[in-house]
Design a protein around this motif. Structure first.
Motif, PDB file in Angstrom:
ATOM      1  N   GLN A  68       8.597 -28.246 -29.511  1.00 21.20           N
ATOM      2  CA  GLN A  68       9.155 -28.301 -28.164  1.00 21.20           C
ATOM      3  C   GLN A  68       9.293 -26.915 -27.537  1.00 21.20           C
ATOM      4  OE1 GLN A  68      12.450 -30.814 -27.277  1.00 21.20           O
ATOM      5  NE2 GLN A  68      12.027 -32.247 -28.961  1.00 21.20           N
ATOM      6  N   ALA A  69       9.502 -25.898 -28.361  1.00 22.28           N
ATOM      7  CA  ALA A  69       9.642 -24.540 -27.829  1.00 22.28           C
ATOM      8  C   ALA A  69       8.302 -23.854 -27.669  1.00 22.28           C
ATOM      9  CB  ALA A  69      10.539 -23.706 -28.752  1.00 22.28           C
ATOM     10  N   GLY A  70       7.241 -24.439 -28.245  1.00 24.24           N
ATOM     11  CA  GLY A  70       5.910 -23.871 -28.108  1.00 24.24           C
ATOM     12  C   GLY A  70       5.710 -22.603 -28.918  1.00 24.24           C
ATOM     13  N   VAL A  71       6.319 -22.553 -30.095  1.00 23.86           N
ATOM     14  CA  VAL A  71       6.181 -21.378 -30.964  1.00 23.86           C
ATOM     15  C   VAL A  71       5.846 -21.853 -32.372  1.00 23.86           C
ATOM     16  CG1 VAL A  71       7.785 -19.980 -29.604  1.00 23.86           C
ATOM     17  CG2 VAL A  71       8.647 -21.343 -31.523  1.00 23.86           C
ATOM     18  N   THR A  72       5.571 -20.914 -33.256  1.00 27.75           N
ATOM     19  CA  THR A  72       5.268 -21.272 -34.633  1.00 27.75           C
ATOM     20  C   THR A  72       6.559 -21.563 -35.405  1.00 27.75           C
ATOM     21  OG1 THR A  72       5.407 -18.993 -35.435  1.00 27.75           O
ATOM     22  CG2 THR A  72       3.271 -19.746 -34.590  1.00 27.75           C
ATOM     23  N   GLN A  73       6.396 -22.273 -36.521  1.00 27.95           N
ATOM     24  CA  GLN A  73       7.547 -22.545 -37.388  1.00 27.95           C
ATOM     25  C   GLN A  73       8.113 -21.253 -37.960  1.00 27.95           C
ATOM     26  OE1 GLN A  73       8.927 -25.560 -37.783  1.00 27.95           O
ATOM     27  NE2 GLN A  73      10.557 -24.600 -38.991  1.00 27.95           N
ATOM     28  N   ALA A  74       7.245 -20.271 -38.247  1.00 35.20           N
ATOM     29  CA  ALA A  74       7.703 -18.989 -38.776  1.00 35.20           C
ATOM     30  C   ALA A  74       8.614 -18.284 -37.775  1.00 35.20           C
ATOM     31  CB  ALA A  74       6.518 -18.099 -39.126  1.00 35.20           C
ATOM     32  N   ALA A  75       8.233 -18.362 -36.469  1.00 33.12           N
ATOM     33  CA  ALA A  75       9.061 -17.737 -35.440  1.00 33.12           C
ATOM     34  C   ALA A  75      10.424 -18.410 -35.358  1.00 33.12           C
ATOM     35  CB  ALA A  75       8.353 -17.796 -34.091  1.00 33.12           C
ATOM     36  N   VAL A  76      10.432 -19.734 -35.440  1.00 29.33           N
ATOM     37  CA  VAL A  76      11.699 -20.475 -35.423  1.00 29.33           C
ATOM     38  C   VAL A  76      12.589 -20.034 -36.582  1.00 29.33           C
ATOM     39  CG1 VAL A  76      12.764 -22.740 -35.691  1.00 29.33           C
ATOM     40  CG2 VAL A  76      10.753 -22.466 -34.220  1.00 29.33           C
ATOM     41  N   SER A  77      11.998 -19.922 -37.755  1.00 30.59           N
ATOM     42  CA  SER A  77      12.760 -19.525 -38.941  1.00 30.59           C
ATOM     43  C   SER A  77      13.397 -18.157 -38.760  1.00 30.59           C
ATOM     44  CB  SER A  77      11.850 -19.526 -40.168  1.00 30.59           C
ATOM     45  OG  SER A  77      12.559 -19.106 -41.318  1.00 30.59           O
ATOM     46  N   LEU A  78      12.618 -17.200 -38.217  1.00 24.58           N
ATOM     47  CA  LEU A  78      13.148 -15.856 -38.004  1.00 24.58           C
ATOM     48  C   LEU A  78      14.290 -15.858 -36.992  1.00 24.58           C
ATOM     49  CD1 LEU A  78       9.848 -13.758 -37.892  1.00 24.58           C
ATOM     50  CD2 LEU A  78      11.622 -13.650 -39.660  1.00 24.58           C
ATOM     51  N   ILE A  79      14.122 -16.615 -35.925  1.00 24.53           N
ATOM     52  CA  ILE A  79      15.138 -16.638 -34.876  1.00 24.53           C
ATOM     53  C   ILE A  79      16.431 -17.272 -35.374  1.00 24.53           C
ATOM     54  CG2 ILE A  79      15.706 -17.659 -32.627  1.00 24.53           C
ATOM     55  CD1 ILE A  79      12.678 -17.349 -31.962  1.00 24.53           C
ATOM     56  N   LEU A  80      16.324 -18.389 -36.073  1.00 24.01           N
ATOM     57  CA  LEU A  80      17.518 -19.084 -36.546  1.00 24.01           C
ATOM     58  C   LEU A  80      18.233 -18.319 -37.649  1.00 24.01           C
ATOM     59  CD1 LEU A  80      16.298 -22.800 -36.567  1.00 24.01           C
ATOM     60  CD2 LEU A  80      17.643 -21.604 -34.826  1.00 24.01           C
ATOM     61  N   PRO A  97      10.211 -11.552 -28.393  1.00 22.30           N
ATOM     62  CA  PRO A  97      10.784 -11.359 -27.061  1.00 22.30           C
ATOM     63  C   PRO A  97      12.069 -12.166 -26.859  1.00 22.30           C
ATOM     64  CG  PRO A  97       8.410 -11.656 -26.922  1.00 22.30           C
ATOM     65  CD  PRO A  97       8.794 -11.954 -28.340  1.00 22.30           C
ATOM     66  N   GLU A  98      12.996 -11.592 -26.081  1.00 22.41           N
ATOM     67  CA  GLU A  98      14.288 -12.236 -25.850  1.00 22.41           C
ATOM     68  C   GLU A  98      14.122 -13.597 -25.178  1.00 22.41           C
ATOM     69  OE1 GLU A  98      18.263 -13.135 -25.658  1.00 22.41           O
ATOM     70  OE2 GLU A  98      17.181 -11.645 -26.871  1.00 22.41           O
ATOM     71  N   GLU A  99      13.149 -13.714 -24.273  1.00 25.27           N
ATOM     72  CA  GLU A  99      12.929 -14.993 -23.588  1.00 25.27           C
ATOM     73  C   GLU A  99      12.549 -16.084 -24.578  1.00 25.27           C
ATOM     74  OE1 GLU A  99       9.907 -16.936 -20.263  1.00 25.27           O
ATOM     75  OE2 GLU A  99       9.986 -14.765 -20.545  1.00 25.27           O
ATOM     76  N   THR A 100      11.653 -15.741 -25.520  1.00 23.04           N
ATOM     77  CA  THR A 100      11.230 -16.715 -26.533  1.00 23.04           C
ATOM     78  C   THR A 100      12.403 -17.076 -27.439  1.00 23.04           C
ATOM     79  OG1 THR A 100       9.001 -15.799 -26.510  1.00 23.04           O
ATOM     80  CG2 THR A 100       9.622 -17.147 -28.416  1.00 23.04           C
ATOM     81  N   ARG A 101      13.163 -16.078 -27.843  1.00 22.63           N
ATOM     82  CA  ARG A 101      14.306 -16.298 -28.732  1.00 22.63           C
ATOM     83  C   ARG A 101      15.312 -17.243 -28.084  1.00 22.63           C
ATOM     84  NH1 ARG A 101      19.349 -14.795 -29.988  1.00 22.63           N
ATOM     85  NH2 ARG A 101      19.577 -13.762 -27.972  1.00 22.63           N
ATOM     86  N   GLN A 102      15.594 -17.017 -26.788  1.00 25.27           N
ATOM     87  CA  GLN A 102      16.559 -17.856 -26.103  1.00 25.27           C
ATOM     88  C   GLN A 102      16.046 -19.281 -25.949  1.00 25.27           C
ATOM     89  OE1 GLN A 102      19.743 -16.746 -25.321  1.00 25.27           O
ATOM     90  NE2 GLN A 102      19.968 -18.975 -25.174  1.00 25.27           N
ATOM     91  N   ARG A 103      14.729 -19.437 -25.698  1.00 24.95           N
ATOM     92  CA  ARG A 103      14.152 -20.771 -25.554  1.00 24.95           C
ATOM     93  C   ARG A 103      14.297 -21.557 -26.854  1.00 24.95           C
ATOM     94  NH1 ARG A 103       9.581 -19.306 -23.993  1.00 24.95           N
ATOM     95  NH2 ARG A 103       8.216 -19.716 -25.780  1.00 24.95           N
TER      96      ARG A 103
END
Length: 326
Positions: free
Chosen positions: A6-18, A26-32
């Motif tokens: 739903q956020a349009g990013v990779t699972q790896a990116a989600v893991s890092l952000i959470l 980028p802050e915009e991606t992190r907030q999304r």
């Protein structure tokens, strides 16, 4: 997977952000990603987050005897308070092991065949009636633990521990007894096999007083027990606990002896939970011992702590020690 899609990013990116490690994203991606996670009701798994750091951030407390019974409250309560305070300060959670006894009242770390303490990074151990073979096994496994009270392996090695300085406190108490004019002393306690008993007696004997010992059950302390003390020329008794001291005072009064006029009584370890009882002797700094045990355990996990430490016992002036009557 749903968050990433739903956020349009990779699972790896989600893991890092959470996990709070998204410095390069980028802050915009992190907030999304955070917004989508919130909408989907995501809750972080604290255990998974801790294990990702190499530890569970959980520490254990294991007692060989019950800690919730009223009879044991004064014995263990100060230790547990100190352990809790140090854990909170260090940002660690505690797990209290209350395993069912496998044989009589004594609990087992290895009940069922496995070391149940493996659920936590390390543990503080308490108890008068530990199972020696379990301490041997913990050391063999190199499992990090700290015992409150001195304990030894079969080959004479001392296990990691923090303990009251019973020898130093006994030496100081012996000095007070000697200055008051006492020469023949009787130590009365429950268990002659405990290292604490040996330390207490070593301190009392440092002043070359005539120190004998007896290890009766509480129910065996009677008027006849006190009369035997009189026949042996004993003018002062050092009791292991306030329970023994109370029984001795009651038995002495039954013989027409006043305390301290007819018989001086001192306690070799007044609990902090006993309050100002008026007993002469010295105290057990339970809260400080608990804090130090937890801190030493953390030091062992980091490879920075010494194996053992002793803590001075505060003297109790009290009103139950006086010069013997002629």
């Amino acid at each position: 997977m749903d968050i990433a899609r739903q956020a349009g990013v990779t699972q790896a990116a989600v893991s890092l952000i959470l996990r709070g490690k998204a410095e390069s994203i980028p802050e915009e991606t992190r907030q999304r990603v955070l917004d989508v996670a919130r909408e989907l009701g995501y809750r972080a798994d604290p255990l998974a987050r801790r294990l990702a750091k190499g530890r569970s951030q959980l520490l254990g407390v294991f007692t060989y005897e019950r800690v919730f019974s009223v009879a044991q409250r004064s014995l263990y309560h100060p230790f547990l308070l100190g352990i809790e305070e140090a854990a909170e300060q260090a940002g660690h959670d505690l797990l209290l092991f209350t395993s069912a006894a496998t044989s009589g009242p004594v609990r087992s770390i290895y009940a069922g065949g496995e070391n149940k303490l493996r659920l936590v990074d390390g543990a503080v151990l308490l108890g008068r009636d530990e199972i020696p073979a379990e301490l041997e096994q913990l050391v063999a496994e190199e499992y990090p633990f700290v015992f409150i009270g001195r304990r030894f392996l079969g080959d004479g090695r001392e296990v990691p521990n923090v303990s009251p300085d019973y020898t130093g406190a006994g030496r100081a108490l012996a000095g007070r007894l000697a200055e008051a004019g006492h020469r023949r002393i009787r130590y009365v306690g429950a268990n002659p096999e405990l290292p604490a008993t040996a330390d207490r007696l070593a301190g009392l004997r440092a002043r070359r007083l005539e120190v004998s010992s007896a290890f009766p059950h509480l129910a065996e302390i009677s008027a006849e027990f006190v009369r035997e003390l009189q026949r042996a020329g004993v003018t002062a008794v050092v009791a292991e606990s306030t329970d023994y001291a109370e029984a001795l005072r009651s038995a002495a009064e039954g013989c027409g002896l006043s305390v301290p006029g007819g018989l001086s009584l001192a306690v070799a370890g007044v609990s902090e939970d006993d309050g100002d009882t008026g007993w002469s002797g010295y105290g057990i700094p339970g809260r400080l011992l608990g804090r130090l045990a937890l801190e030493r355990l953390l030091g062992r996990l980091d490879g920075t702590a010494e194996a053992t430490a002793t803590v001075a016992c505060p003297p109790h002036e009290g009103t139950t020690l006086a010069a013997p009557e002629n």
